[in-house]
Write a protein that holds these residues in place. Sequence first.
Motif, PDB file in Angstrom:
ATOM      1  N   UNK A   1      10.709  -5.467  13.307  1.00 49.42           N
ATOM      2  CA  UNK A   1      10.308  -4.070  13.275  1.00 49.42           C
ATOM      3  C   UNK A   1       9.911  -3.649  11.861  1.00 49.42           C
ATOM      4  N   UNK A   2      10.612  -4.170  10.850  1.00 56.01           N
ATOM      5  CA  UNK A   2      10.284  -3.836   9.474  1.00 56.01           C
ATOM      6  C   UNK A   2       8.848  -4.238   9.151  1.00 56.01           C
ATOM      7  N   UNK A   3       8.438  -5.412   9.623  1.00 54.98           N
ATOM      8  CA  UNK A   3       7.085  -5.899   9.397  1.00 54.98           C
ATOM      9  C   UNK A   3       6.072  -4.970  10.047  1.00 54.98           C
ATOM     10  N   UNK A   4       6.357  -4.537  11.274  1.00 53.18           N
ATOM     11  CA  UNK A   4       5.450  -3.633  11.966  1.00 53.18           C
ATOM     12  C   UNK A   4       5.329  -2.309  11.225  1.00 53.18           C
ATOM     13  N   UNK A   5       6.454  -1.779  10.753  1.00 54.90           N
ATOM     14  CA  UNK A   5       6.411  -0.505  10.037  1.00 54.90           C
ATOM     15  C   UNK A   5       5.597  -0.621   8.755  1.00 54.90           C
ATOM     16  N   UNK A   6       5.738  -1.729   8.057  1.00 51.79           N
ATOM     17  CA  UNK A   6       4.987  -1.933   6.821  1.00 51.79           C
ATOM     18  C   UNK A   6       3.493  -2.022   7.123  1.00 51.79           C
ATOM     19  N   UNK A   7       3.138  -2.638   8.237  1.00 50.68           N
ATOM     20  CA  UNK A   7       1.729  -2.738   8.622  1.00 50.68           C
ATOM     21  C   UNK A   7       1.204  -1.401   9.142  1.00 50.68           C
ATOM     22  N   UNK A   8       2.075  -0.597   9.728  1.00 44.16           N
ATOM     23  CA  UNK A   8       1.640   0.669  10.317  1.00 44.16           C
ATOM     24  C   UNK A   8       1.556   1.795   9.295  1.00 44.16           C
ATOM     25  N   UNK A   9       2.226   1.660   8.166  1.00 45.26           N
ATOM     26  CA  UNK A   9       2.245   2.731   7.170  1.00 45.26           C
ATOM     27  C   UNK A   9       0.850   3.152   6.713  1.00 45.26           C
ATOM     28  N   UNK A  10      -0.059   2.211   6.404  1.00 45.03           N
ATOM     29  CA  UNK A  10      -1.411   2.654   6.033  1.00 45.03           C
ATOM     30  C   UNK A  10      -2.104   3.428   7.154  1.00 45.03           C
ATOM     31  N   UNK A  11      -1.846   3.035   8.389  1.00 47.53           N
ATOM     32  CA  UNK A  11      -2.433   3.734   9.533  1.00 47.53           C
ATOM     33  C   UNK A  11      -1.924   5.166   9.604  1.00 47.53           C
ATOM     34  N   UNK A  12      -0.630   5.338   9.473  1.00 46.69           N
ATOM     35  CA  UNK A  12      -0.037   6.669   9.545  1.00 46.69           C
ATOM     36  C   UNK A  12      -0.544   7.546   8.403  1.00 46.69           C
ATOM     37  N   UNK A  13      -0.630   6.985   7.220  1.00 46.36           N
ATOM     38  CA  UNK A  13      -1.158   7.748   6.079  1.00 46.36           C
ATOM     39  C   UNK A  13      -2.607   8.149   6.300  1.00 46.36           C
ATOM     40  N   UNK A  14      -3.402   7.226   6.848  1.00 40.78           N
ATOM     41  CA  UNK A  14      -4.797   7.515   7.109  1.00 40.78           C
ATOM     42  C   UNK A  14      -4.929   8.611   8.180  1.00 40.78           C
ATOM     43  N   UNK A  15      -4.090   8.543   9.208  1.00 36.79           N
ATOM     44  CA  UNK A  15      -4.115   9.561  10.263  1.00 36.79           C
ATOM     45  C   UNK A  15      -3.709  10.927   9.729  1.00 36.79           C
ATOM     46  N   UNK A  16      -2.724  10.965   8.858  1.00 38.38           N
ATOM     47  CA  UNK A  16      -2.313  12.240   8.272  1.00 38.38           C
ATOM     48  C   UNK A  16      -3.448  12.855   7.455  1.00 38.38           C
ATOM     49  N   UNK A  17      -4.200  12.019   6.761  1.00 35.34           N
ATOM     50  CA  UNK A  17      -5.302  12.507   5.939  1.00 35.34           C
ATOM     51  C   UNK A  17      -6.548  12.818   6.766  1.00 35.34           C
ATOM     52  N   UNK A  18      -6.767  12.057   7.857  1.00 32.52           N
ATOM     53  CA  UNK A  18      -7.964  12.212   8.691  1.00 32.52           C
ATOM     54  C   UNK A  18      -7.574  12.183  10.165  1.00 32.52           C
ATOM     55  N   UNK A  19      -6.919  13.230  10.661  1.00 28.16           N
ATOM     56  CA  UNK A  19      -6.399  13.211  12.035  1.00 28.16           C
ATOM     57  C   UNK A  19      -7.478  13.164  13.108  1.00 28.16           C
ATOM     58  N   UNK A  20      -8.713  13.429  12.735  1.00 31.90           N
ATOM     59  CA  UNK A  20      -9.789  13.431  13.720  1.00 31.90           C
ATOM     60  C   UNK A  20     -10.317  12.028  14.035  1.00 31.90           C
ATOM     61  N   UNK A  39      -1.140  -1.376  19.938  1.00 31.39           N
ATOM     62  CA  UNK A  39       0.223  -1.937  20.052  1.00 31.39           C
ATOM     63  C   UNK A  39       1.000  -1.752  18.757  1.00 31.39           C
ATOM     64  N   UNK A  40       0.367  -2.011  17.651  1.00 31.65           N
ATOM     65  CA  UNK A  40       1.009  -1.856  16.343  1.00 31.65           C
ATOM     66  C   UNK A  40       1.512  -0.428  16.169  1.00 31.65           C
ATOM     67  N   UNK A  41       0.648   0.512  16.474  1.00 30.89           N
ATOM     68  CA  UNK A  41       1.011   1.912  16.284  1.00 30.89           C
ATOM     69  C   UNK A  41       2.155   2.323  17.198  1.00 30.89           C
ATOM     70  N   UNK A  42       2.038   2.049  18.484  1.00 33.26           N
ATOM     71  CA  UNK A  42       3.079   2.497  19.414  1.00 33.26           C
ATOM     72  C   UNK A  42       4.403   1.787  19.161  1.00 33.26           C
ATOM     73  N   UNK A  43       4.376   0.536  18.730  1.00 27.60           N
ATOM     74  CA  UNK A  43       5.621  -0.167  18.393  1.00 27.60           C
ATOM     75  C   UNK A  43       6.281   0.435  17.157  1.00 27.60           C
ATOM     76  N   UNK A  44       5.484   0.790  16.171  1.00 29.40           N
ATOM     77  CA  UNK A  44       6.034   1.291  14.914  1.00 29.40           C
ATOM     78  C   UNK A  44       6.477   2.748  15.001  1.00 29.40           C
TER      79      UNK A  44
END
Length: 129
Positions: A1-20, A39-44
């Motif tokens: 799970x730690x690996x998934x969260x580390x991979x998902x962090x850039x995605x979450x940051x990008x979504x926060x900055x560009x939610x559209x 899958x990465x997103x929903x798992x993390x």
Amino acid sequence: MKFLCARALPLIRMLDAHPELSLDALARKLGYSHQVMSRLFSSAVGMSMRDYQNWLKQRRVYDVLYTRRSITQVAYLAGFADSPQFTRTFQRWYGQTPSTARDPKHVRVFIHGGSNQPPAAPGAPQDAG
């Protein structure tokens, strides 16, 4: 799970900055396929990307709904295409229109502790409830 969260962090940051951005656009930007990104997103995060994006919109709505901005301005600032779309979505989320939700006549305050009665005056007998 730690690996998934580390991979998902850039995605979450990008979504926060560009939610559209769509899932496909985010996947392309981060170098993943649509399916892997989903899958990465929903798992993390523990929810689908669509649910997360709706949650972000809800946060933005409440950041600006109780200001002096018009409902149309609130809709655009929260990321909706137009005011009717915002009103329909808000009504689906909360069972009332945004105009009703911010009308002081319709606001109800619930007091923590179970009772919705005003506090008793000092020295008044307490209700055994």
